[in-house]
Scaffold this active site. Structure first.
Site, mmCIF file in Angstrom:
data_model
loop_
_atom_site.group_PDB
_atom_site.id
_atom_site.type_symbol
_atom_site.label_atom_id
_atom_site.label_comp_id
_atom_site.label_asym_id
_atom_site.label_seq_id
_atom_site.Cartn_x
_atom_site.Cartn_y
_atom_site.Cartn_z
ATOM 1 N N GLU A 93 0.840 -1.211 0.000
ATOM 2 C CA GLU A 93 0.000 0.000 0.000
ATOM 3 C C GLU A 93 0.870 1.255 0.000
ATOM 4 O O GLU A 93 0.569 2.241 -0.671
ATOM 5 C CB GLU A 93 -0.946 -0.029 1.212
ATOM 6 N N GLU B 292 -3.967 -9.501 4.082
ATOM 7 C CA GLU B 292 -4.801 -9.170 5.251
ATOM 8 C C GLU B 292 -5.955 -10.131 5.467
ATOM 9 O O GLU B 292 -6.370 -10.379 6.600
ATOM 10 C CB GLU B 292 -5.345 -7.741 5.127
#
Ligand code: NAD
Length: 697
Positions: free
Chosen positions: A106, A126
């Site tokens: 990210e 995640e």
């Protein structure tokens, strides 16, 4: 050393991240990046910025050492860092090597350009923690690699090598050779050609069939993952990247969905398992720095069910194994079984015939103890009889070289007693594998009273090499897992007496998530094993009540799958458990015989009686110091007993229900006139924690 450094190379500012082992995005690192960006913007001589990690990792994501501390969300938090990167007035280039995962990816997607080595590992994992990427990952990745591929990566959480994504907008250039040199050359181009501040947020996603695509995906995901909410939320977040009016709207949706997932029991359970796996390898009085003994040559005694599987673990990692039996035919049978196991992998295309030959060649079969002299470690897997163990360990003591580790795979015998058969009890340890030993993840490492610290540390390290989840257990009857399962099975048998059928009990816990109910499990393991243990218990503990219903079954020779009949019927060559009216009648007759009016028992009662039986025994095990921590007990159940991962284990599950409520349920169960009146006396630790409003994990 600070976790970031800042230096200038001509008109390029280089921010280097260095927070071993994998550049976890801890508070200090995040602050360092922001400060570096500020310095670069303040310096008129700087035209472009390079953000680089180490060869091992650009960044593996959040710093797990900060989890659960205020530092996790302290400013600058990850989203602030990414916004600062994106808003930087000078182009920022991410230079990517090694792991680039989760928050690390990210971060990279917040940069204006990305260059990467071909073997970098790219992932948004995640979902494996029951979460979704909450730092813009669900919004930026679809813009860079397309929604279909992004959805695949986000739903699986799996690593994709950067080379596979080379044609996408994720990477502006792939670099050969030295990464920093390549990144600086790329930076030179950015300056020379006056390239713009390319922001991922500005990319418009075009997808003609979006509604149909996401509807199809929703249908597939809802079937594939029944018990976990995260995959569906991941999907909705990616859908928002495509359908939202603006990037910021999509980000808001991502945030909301992330916040919905964070407190779910499922996410807590997955995070508990993730940390539990790491915690299990830590032993308070055996520091990580303990010197290890060399283990390069293994020996295994007994080529039966367990010895064969244990051998496979080591030859699979290229370690030679001397395999000893008493008779040639037993040795031949054992070797043939190992080869048969490998051959089935060849049939499934998982191995080549040449690889099988290579592995088989690592086994040195023998009938002579003289051949064990070279081995650094030996694992004994002979019959479960103390006399046989004594004979074997005395012989091992006589031939093994000094410093060799002597391990026993015993499931019920006293490891301290076995150690005393030798003149070197400090070198003796238990390694309790689970069947099939080449498949099951769990290894209970049994620490004897005399076991040396380096023997324990070496065994734990070896377990990691053969990819086992190793959990330390003290010496007690059944160690952690089997001691608890005995209470679970006792309850299951009481349920039959009171009104349930084997199928009803199995169905209730299987619906709740257990891979296999207690009766299917007993049929698989062999009902005679539990019978033998019970017969011992009747003598050892005459005051404790056991239901005799299981004995009735065994008296009829119904030992389970191996005899075609057990709690269920099995058709030849099949493993499907078919309910058998004969068993149901036997159960009903038994209730009548002992004067019980059968009643209808609900699923919740069945599940809670079985699971709280595990929890209560687990609390005793914890209190006695047999297990080091509650999460170790949960790891035993998650990796060895088919406990559902989304429930986190019998200890975390009790915490989720609330220990006070668990105690109330136990008090209700104790009023039942059937069963053993002492069964539901709460373990003192459980009672104490419940009274204090605390939890086990
Ligand atoms: P098994 O009967 O399949 O194999 C035992 C093997 O040991 C046989 O091949 C036998 O020939 C050999 N043997 C017996 N005495 C010997 C001796 N003196 N020297 C060398 N070899 C000898 O038994 P198993 O199921 O593989 O169990 C072995 C051990 O593993 C036991 O201690 C058992 O409690 C434990 N264990 C079994 C399981 C399981 O599910 N089967 C699980 C965990 C632990």
């Amino acid at each position: 050393m600070s976790s970031t450094s800042y230096e200038t190379k001509g008109n390029v500012a280089v921010i280097s991240m260095n927070n071993p082992p994998i550049n976890g995005l801890g508070h200090e690192l995040r602050t360092g990046i922001v400060e570096g960006l500020m310095a670069a913007q303040a310096d008129a001589a700087i035209k472009v910025v390079v953000l680089i990690g180490t060869p091992r990792a650009f960044s593996g994501g959040a710093d797990i050492r900060e989890f659960g501390t205020p530092k996790t969300f302290a400013e600058p938090n990850l989203n602030t860092v990414i916004r600062t990167l994106e808003a930087c007035t000078k182009p920022v280039i991410a230079a990517i090597s090694g792991a680039c995962m989760g928050g690390g990816l990210e971060l990279a997607m917040g940069c204006h350009y990305r260059v990467a080595l071909k073997d970098a590992q790219i992932a948004l994992p995640e979902v494996k923690l029951g979460l979704l990427p909450g730092g813009g990952g669900t919004q930026r990745l679809p813009r860079l690699i397309g929604p279909e591929l992004a959805l695949n990566m986000i739903l699986s959480g799996n690593i994709v090598p950067s080379a596979k994504l080379a044609g996408t907008q994720l990477f502006d250039q792939m670099v050969d050779g030295d990464l920093l040199t390549g990144a600086l050359a790329f930076a030179g181009n950015v300056v020379a050609e006056n390239l713009p501040l390319k922001k991922v947020r500005d990319i418009k996603i075009k997808m003609a069939n979006a509604d149909a695509f996401f509807q199809f995906a929703r249908n597939s995901v809802s079937v594939a993952v029944r018990n976990l909410p995260a995959p569906m939320k991941c999907l909705e977040a990616v859908a928002a990247a495509v359908t939202s009016k603006s990037f910021d709207d999509g980000m808001r949706t991502e945030r909301e969905l992330f916040m919905q997932l964070l407190p779910t029991p499922e996410s807590r359970a997955l995070r508990h398992a993730f940390f539990g796996e790491r915690a299990a390898s830590k032993i308070p009085d055996v520091p990580d720095t303990t010197p290890l003994r060399k283990v390069e040559k293994m020996a295994v005694i007994g080529a039966g069910t367990m010895g064969g599987g244990i051998t496979m673990n080591f030859i699979n990692i290229g370690m030679p194994v001397t395999l000893l039996e008493t008779k040639q035919d037993a040795l031949d049978r054992g070797l043939a079984t190992i080869r048969k196991n490998y051959d089935s992998s060849v049939k499934k295309g998982r191995m080549t015939a040449a690889q099988v030959d290579e592995r088989m060649a690592l086994i040195k079969p023998t009938l002579s103890y003289d051949d064990l002299k070279e081995a650094d470690m030996v694992i004994e897997a002979v019959f479960e009889e103390i006399g046989v163990k004594e004979q074997v360990f005395k012989q091992l003591d006589a031939v093994m070289k000094p410093g060799a580790i002597l391990a026993s795979n015993t499931s019920t015998l006293d490891v301290n007693k076995i150690a005393q058969f030798t003149k070197r009890p400090q070198d003796v340890i238990g390694t309790h594998f689970f069947s099939p030993a080449n498949v099951m993840k769990l290894l209970e490492v049994v620490r004897g009273a005399a076991t040396a610290k380096d023997v324990l540390a070496t065994t734990m390290a070896l377990a990691k090499k053969i990819k086992k989840t190793a959990v330390v257990s003290g010496v007690c009857d059944g160690f952690i897992g089997n001691r608890m399962i005995e209470q679970y099975i006792r309850q299951a048998l009481f349920l039959l007496e009171e009104g349930a059928t084997p199928k009803q009990v199995d169905r209730a816990v299987e619906k709740w998530g257990m891979a296999m109910g207690p009766f299917r499990m007993s049929d698989l393991a062999g009902n005679d094993i539990g019978w033998a243990i019970r017969k011992r218990r009747y003598v050892e503990y005459p005051h404790i009540r056991y239901s005799r219903i299981g004995d009735r079954l065994c008296e009829q020779g119904r030992f389970g799958q191996k005899t075609g009949l057990g709690w269920y019927r099995y058709e030849a060559g099949k493993r499907d458990a078919v309910p058998d009216p004969a068993v149901e009648k036997m159960v009903e007759d038994y209730s009548k015989e002992i004067g019980v009016t059968r009643r209808k028992i609900g699923d919740e009662e069945i599940v809670h009686r079985l699971i709280f039986a595990l929890t209560n025994e687990g609390a005793k095990i914890l209190e006695e110091g047999i297990a080091l921590r509650a999460s170790d007990i949960d790891m035993v159940y998650l990796t060895g007993y088919g406990f559902p991962i989304h429930r986190g284990g019998p200890m975390l599950y009790a915490d989720e229900i609330g220990l006070y409520n668990v105690i109330l349920a136990m008090r209700r169960f104790a009023t039942n006139p059937r069963g053993d009146p002492g069964f539901w006396t709460p373990a003192p630790l459980l009672a104490k924690l419940a009274a204090e409003g605390k939890s086990l994990t």
